[in-house]
Scaffold this motif. Structure first.
Motif, PDB file in Angstrom:
ATOM      1  N   TYR B  34    -117.901  25.242  -8.765  1.00 26.17           N
ATOM      2  CA  TYR B  34    -118.270  25.456 -10.165  1.00 26.17           C
ATOM      3  C   TYR B  34    -119.371  24.519 -10.645  1.00 26.17           C
ATOM      4  CZ  TYR B  34    -115.128  29.221 -11.299  1.00 26.17           C
ATOM      5  OH  TYR B  34    -114.539  30.444 -11.338  1.00 26.17           O
ATOM      6  N   ASN B  37    -122.401  26.454 -11.016  1.00 28.51           N
ATOM      7  CA  ASN B  37    -122.280  27.606 -11.895  1.00 28.51           C
ATOM      8  C   ASN B  37    -123.433  27.639 -12.911  1.00 28.51           C
ATOM      9  OD1 ASN B  37    -121.355  29.763 -13.324  1.00 28.51           O
ATOM     10  ND2 ASN B  37    -119.334  28.887 -13.813  1.00 28.51           N
ATOM     11  N   TRP B  45    -117.499  32.316 -13.822  1.00 25.24           N
ATOM     12  CA  TRP B  45    -118.606  32.234 -12.874  1.00 25.24           C
ATOM     13  C   TRP B  45    -119.719  33.177 -13.297  1.00 25.24           C
ATOM     14  CZ3 TRP B  45    -120.229  29.056  -9.306  1.00 25.24           C
ATOM     15  CH2 TRP B  45    -121.224  29.470  -8.405  1.00 25.24           C
TER      16      TRP B  45
END
Lengths: 360, 268
Positions: B34, B37, B45
């Motif tokens: 993440y 991201n 996401w």
């Protein structure tokens, strides 16, 4: 001042740890250029004495001289003696060559000179081709030879060896015995060797000091110590022997006649304190006794058991009066002909001069 | 390989292993993923992006994080160096000093901080600094870190040193080295894997410390953990994940170095 041609003179050296006395007033001299062995069971003080000469143990009382110079108060790095350690103690982070060069460099040799000398030493122990390897890449026997080369490289006045062969297997140990002996002759350096293995001591040494319980028991050449042990400890520790209690019957200048508990008599050399009526111990080596078929001989007994030990057969004979005598017969055609089954009545023949009177 | 006593033949071995691995590593893996991201959200996401890494270096909070990173790494470096030096001396004294009075007591005192709850050490250190009138700031963090890193540096060094028989130093002295030369040329190189392991452990522990640092730091002086904590209090943004991932990489690098050093040592 001791005579200066001795490599080492130990004078009344005592070592105490608190209330425990490890060495009780040892006095001995190691001659220049000899292969000298300190022999004794573990805990007898032989390693303590060696470490006192090297400088790893303080001397509680007494003096140690190295070629006439008093050294017992010098730190180890100021004593021109080197040690081959039992576990070799090769420096694992250095190559073989660096290990051998270490002592030379610490003594102030140039790198070039140290490298040349290290090369010669590795040549001497036939390991020149391994100089770039690390100790862990070598076998036990090879590490042993590196330890020897490292200790010999600075040309110590005396080389100390602390049971260096005990970690090797039998074949290698035997090979190293003759190699050590020949290196000693070749370099002319005085070797002081510590071992608990009497065979090792007998085969390599010029002279042997037998130690037990912190005391020097006997000092002499190998044959001397084997043939003429002074006391029960030495007679029993070196080789095998029959120890018999006896009473001195008469002393005729140098020959004493001794009577065993069962009434039989033996003649032997009289030693200092032998006088008629004294109780003494006699030592008779098993190979100096032979078995003969039963006759009317007073030295008669019964075969108790035969033990096969390869080169010899060992027979225990029970004489009259309960005295047991061990006899060694060589495992040859002639020898085997004189071996009898257990239970057989036999007579034993003790060679003239085989009995040795002991001091205690 | 699969001998009868092998744990791999035990029932449930596979499930247990997987469970442990998942519990241990899934949070780390999720944080790492993440951190790349593209979304402002930490749970949704929206595609691959390096924007949060850019945010760490050039974003609004970058100045704060840079200063915190400089503080953290300089403190970790100095604290690990000092505590390793102290721990090396302590190990030399305790392992090679023979039997002296208070030997067991010294050993206990050195490892005691490992057993004491960190909050106690933190409060005690704070009270100590107040007591002697020390102004809180960079220096107080550094001194506290040196102190609590000592046991972490000490343990691997002592373990290593206990495995080195004293015949090596005797052999060196027998070969004409003075005590100082024997230590420098023989004992120290042989201890080196332990010293490096101790240094790396102390470095990581210092870098990672929050509780003690939070107590003894002065106003305005932050290390990475306290800076991250400060940011998180205002809501978790993905830039925290980016920083965490970078710290993770540093830790992995440390562990790898430590592994390589010990591997190299055992092969020689």
């Amino acid at each position: 001042m001791p005579e200066s041609r001795n490599a080492i003179d130990v004078r009344n050296a005592v070592k105490r740890y608190g209330s425990f006395t490890a060495l009780q007033s040892i006095t001995l001299s190691i001659r220049d250029n000899e292969f000298f062995t300190l022999l004794g069971p573990s805990g007898c003080g032989k390693t303590t004495l060696l470490r006192m000469i090297a400088g790893f143990e303080e001397v509680t009382e007494g003096e140690i001289f190295l070629f006439g110079d008093e050294i017992e108060n010098l730190p180890p790095h100021q004593r021109p003696v080197n040690t081959v350690f039992q576990n070799y103690a090769l420096f694992p982070h250095m190559t073989i060559e660096q290990n051998v060069m270490f002592g030379l460099e610490m003594r102030g040799s140039s790198k070039e000179a140290a490298r040349r000398k290290a090369g010669e030493m590795l040549e001497l122990v036939q390991l020149a081709q391994f100089s770039a390897r690390k100790p862990s890449q070598l076998s036990g026997g090879q590490q042993q030879r590196v330890a020897l080369a490292r200790a010999l490289a600075p040309e110590p006045k005396v080389l100390l060896l602390d049971e260096p062969l005990s970690a090797l297997d039998l074949k290698l140990r035997q090979a190293m015995r003759s190699e050590l002996k020949s290196i000693q002759r070749e370099t002319g350096i005085t070797f002081t060797f510590v071992t608990h293995d009497q065979e090792e001591a007998l085969t390599m040494s010029d002279r042997i000091a037998v130690m037990s319980a912190g005391r020097l028991q006997q000092l002499g050449e190998a044959r001397d110590i084997y043939e003429r042990p002074v006391n029960r400890f030495v007679a029993d520790f070196i080789g095998e022997t029959n120890l018999l209690e006896a009473n001195v019957e008469e002393v005729d200048s140098t020959v004493a006649t001794c009577r065993l508990a069962n009434g039989l008599t033996l003649e032997c050399d009289a030693i200092g304190n032998a006088r008629p009526g004294a109780d003494v111990h006699l030592s008779i080596r098993p190979e100096r006794v032979t078995l003969v078929g039963a006759s009317g001989d007073p030295w008669q007994g019964t075969v108790k058991e035969n033990v096969f030990i390869g080169t010899d057969v060992q027979t225990v004979v029970q004489l009259q009066g309960g005295i047991e005598l061990t006899v060694r017969t060589q495992n040859s055609a002639a020898g085997v002909a004189t071996i009898f089954d257990p239970g057989t009545e036999v007579a034993v023949g003790v060679e003239a001069g085989a009995a040795r009177m002991l001091e205690d | 390989m699969s001998a009868r006593g092998d744990v791999r033949t035990y029932s449930g071995f596979r499930a247990m292993t997987l469970l442990c691995l998942v519990v241990l590593y899934s949070p780390l893996i999720i944080v790492t993923i993440y951190s790349f991201n593209a979304s402002r959200s930490i749970t949704v996401w929206e595609g691959l992006s390096l924007q949060w890494y850019a945010d760490v270096f050039w974003g609004p909070e970058s100045g704060k994080f840079k200063q915190a990173a400089v503080n953290s790494f300089s403190i970790a470096l100095i604290a690990a160096t000092m505590s390793t030096a102290i721990a090396t001396s302590a190990a030399t004294g305790i392992v090679r000093g023979g039997r002296f009075r208070l030997r067991t007591a010294s050993l206990g005192l050195i490892s005691l901080p490992l057993m004491v709850p960190e909050i106690v050490t933190a409060v005690a250190t704070l009270i100590f600094f107040n007591f002697i009138g020390f102004t809180r700031g960079y220096l107080t963090i550094l001194v506290a870190h040196i102190a609590f890193c000592i046991p972490f540096a000490y343990l691997p060094i002592q373990a290593r040193m206990q495995g080195i028989e004293d015949t090596f130093e005797q052999a060196a002295q027998d070969l004409y080295a003075t005590k100082a030369q024997a230590f420098r040329r023989v004992l120290l190189p042989m201890m080196m894997p332990g010293i490096i392991a101790g240094f790396l452990l102390a470095f990581i522990v210092s870098l990672d410390d929050f509780i003690i640092t939070n107590f003894v730091k002065g106003a305005g002086v932050e290390t990475l953990p306290t800076a991250i904590f400060g940011s998180v209090k205002q809501g978790i943004k993905p830039n925290i994940m980016a920083i965490s991932t970078m710290l993770l990489v540093v830790s992995i690098a440390m562990v790898t170095i430590s592994y390589v050093v010990s591997k190299k040592d055992s092969s020689t």
